[in-house]
Design an enzyme around this catalytic site. Structure first.
Site, PDB file in Angstrom:
ATOM      1  N   HIS A 102       0.836  -1.198   0.000  1.00 12.91           N
ATOM      2  CA  HIS A 102       0.000   0.000   0.000  1.00 12.91           C
ATOM      3  C   HIS A 102       0.868   1.244   0.000  1.00 12.91           C
ATOM      4  O   HIS A 102       1.968   1.248   0.546  1.00 12.91           O
ATOM      5  CB  HIS A 102      -0.973   0.012   1.184  1.00 12.91           C
ATOM      6  CG  HIS A 102      -0.310  -0.105   2.514  1.00 12.91           C
ATOM      7  ND1 HIS A 102       0.083  -1.304   3.044  1.00 12.91           N
ATOM      8  CD2 HIS A 102       0.024   0.833   3.432  1.00 12.91           C
ATOM      9  CE1 HIS A 102       0.621  -1.110   4.237  1.00 12.91           C
ATOM     10  NE2 HIS A 102       0.616   0.180   4.486  1.00 12.91           N
ATOM     11  N   HIS A 104       0.613   5.369   0.936  1.00 15.64           N
ATOM     12  CA  HIS A 104      -0.134   6.428   1.603  1.00 15.64           C
ATOM     13  C   HIS A 104      -0.097   7.691   0.744  1.00 15.64           C
ATOM     14  O   HIS A 104       0.968   8.070   0.242  1.00 15.64           O
ATOM     15  CB  HIS A 104       0.500   6.779   2.954  1.00 15.64           C
ATOM     16  CG  HIS A 104       0.547   5.652   3.939  1.00 15.64           C
ATOM     17  ND1 HIS A 104      -0.305   5.581   5.019  1.00 15.64           N
ATOM     18  CD2 HIS A 104       1.340   4.559   4.025  1.00 15.64           C
ATOM     19  CE1 HIS A 104      -0.021   4.504   5.731  1.00 15.64           C
ATOM     20  NE2 HIS A 104       0.978   3.856   5.149  1.00 15.64           N
TER      21      HIS A 104
HETATM   22  P1  5GP Z   1       1.653   0.838   7.399  1.00 22.34           P
HETATM   23  O1  5GP Z   1       1.576  -0.664   7.189  1.00 22.34           O
HETATM   24  O2  5GP Z   1       1.905   1.583   6.134  1.00 22.34           O
HETATM   25  O3  5GP Z   1       2.609   1.216   8.486  1.00 22.34           O
HETATM   26  O4  5GP Z   1       0.280   1.334   7.964  1.00 22.34           O
HETATM   27  C1  5GP Z   1      -0.944   0.724   7.675  1.00 22.34           C
HETATM   28  C2  5GP Z   1      -2.010   1.788   7.563  1.00 22.34           C
HETATM   29  O5  5GP Z   1      -3.251   1.131   7.444  1.00 22.34           O
HETATM   30  C3  5GP Z   1      -2.114   2.727   8.773  1.00 22.34           C
HETATM   31  O6  5GP Z   1      -2.054   4.065   8.319  1.00 22.34           O
HETATM   32  C4  5GP Z   1      -3.465   2.404   9.378  1.00 22.34           C
HETATM   33  O7  5GP Z   1      -4.116   3.528   9.918  1.00 22.34           O
HETATM   34  C5  5GP Z   1      -4.218   1.797   8.222  1.00 22.34           C
HETATM   35  N1  5GP Z   1      -5.191   0.809   8.606  1.00 22.34           N
HETATM   36  C6  5GP Z   1      -5.012  -0.220   9.483  1.00 22.34           C
HETATM   37  N2  5GP Z   1      -6.122  -0.960   9.578  1.00 22.34           N
HETATM   38  C7  5GP Z   1      -7.041  -0.400   8.754  1.00 22.34           C
HETATM   39  C8  5GP Z   1      -8.390  -0.734   8.420  1.00 22.34           C
HETATM   40  O8  5GP Z   1      -8.993  -1.677   8.907  1.00 22.34           O
HETATM   41  N3  5GP Z   1      -9.009   0.067   7.527  1.00 22.34           N
HETATM   42  C9  5GP Z   1      -8.372   1.127   6.945  1.00 22.34           C
HETATM   43  N4  5GP Z   1      -9.082   1.847   6.074  1.00 22.34           N
HETATM   44  N5  5GP Z   1      -7.110   1.474   7.233  1.00 22.34           N
HETATM   45  C10 5GP Z   1      -6.447   0.716   8.128  1.00 22.34           C
END
Ligand code: 5GP
Length: 138
Positions: A102, A104
């Site tokens: 993913h 951001h």
């Molecule tokens: P990363 O893996 O890039 O550190 O962060 C994962 C991102 O996914 C975080 O910004 C978090 O807020 C988001 N996130 C985690 N769980 C969910 C979810 O169930 N739904 C959504 N829409 N975002 C999520």
């Protein structure tokens, strides 16, 4: 590390877990981050499985980045942003928490810091922000 098909973004893709979707095409999905670090914080993912940049195919990366550009432009208009921050993390040591690739997309304004991570957003406000981005896409 292998791809875990039970990760939360795989469940969002299948519809098993709800999300606020703003855009999708054959290869990618964009939806709002549930813990937004800026108004309009969204995530872009490929519809096919990969953990992150380290195991993604060039085609997955190209599709994701094309959608990132589309959403970055729309979010900049929607929030009258001064700039856009693009973030992407790989493996736990690299800051990754959800193991489906993913990216951001974060609208930014001069002098405004990102909010701290891990704070749940307001559902209605996130829905309003999603609508603003959708409107800017059309
Ligand atoms: P990363 O893996 O890039 O550190 O962060 C994962 C991102 O996914 C975080 O910004 C978090 O807020 C988001 N996130 C985690 N769980 C969910 C979810 O169930 N739904 C959504 N829409 N975002 C999520």
């Amino acid at each position: 590390m292998d791809y875990d098909p039970d990760n939360i973004f795989a469940k969002i893709l299948s519809g098993e877990i709800p999300s606020t979707r703003v855009y999708e095409d054959d290869d990618t999905l964009a939806f709002m981050d549930i813990m937004p670090r800026a108004d309009g914080h969204l995530l872009v993912i490929p519809k096919t499985p990969c953990r992150n940049v380290l195991d993604a195919s060039p085609e997955q990366l190209a599709a994701v980045m094309a959608t990132v550009q589309k959403l970055a432009r729309a979010a900049k208009v929607a929030f009258q942003a001064d700039g856009i921050t693009i973030q992407q993390f790989n493996e736990a040591a690299g800051g990754q928490e959800v193991f489906h690739l993913h990216v951001h997309v974060l609208p930014r304004h001069e002098g405004v810091s990102l909010r701290a991570p891990g704070q749940m957003g307001d559902f209605d406000l996130i829905a309003q922000h999603a609508e603003k981005i959708r409107a800017a896409l059309t």
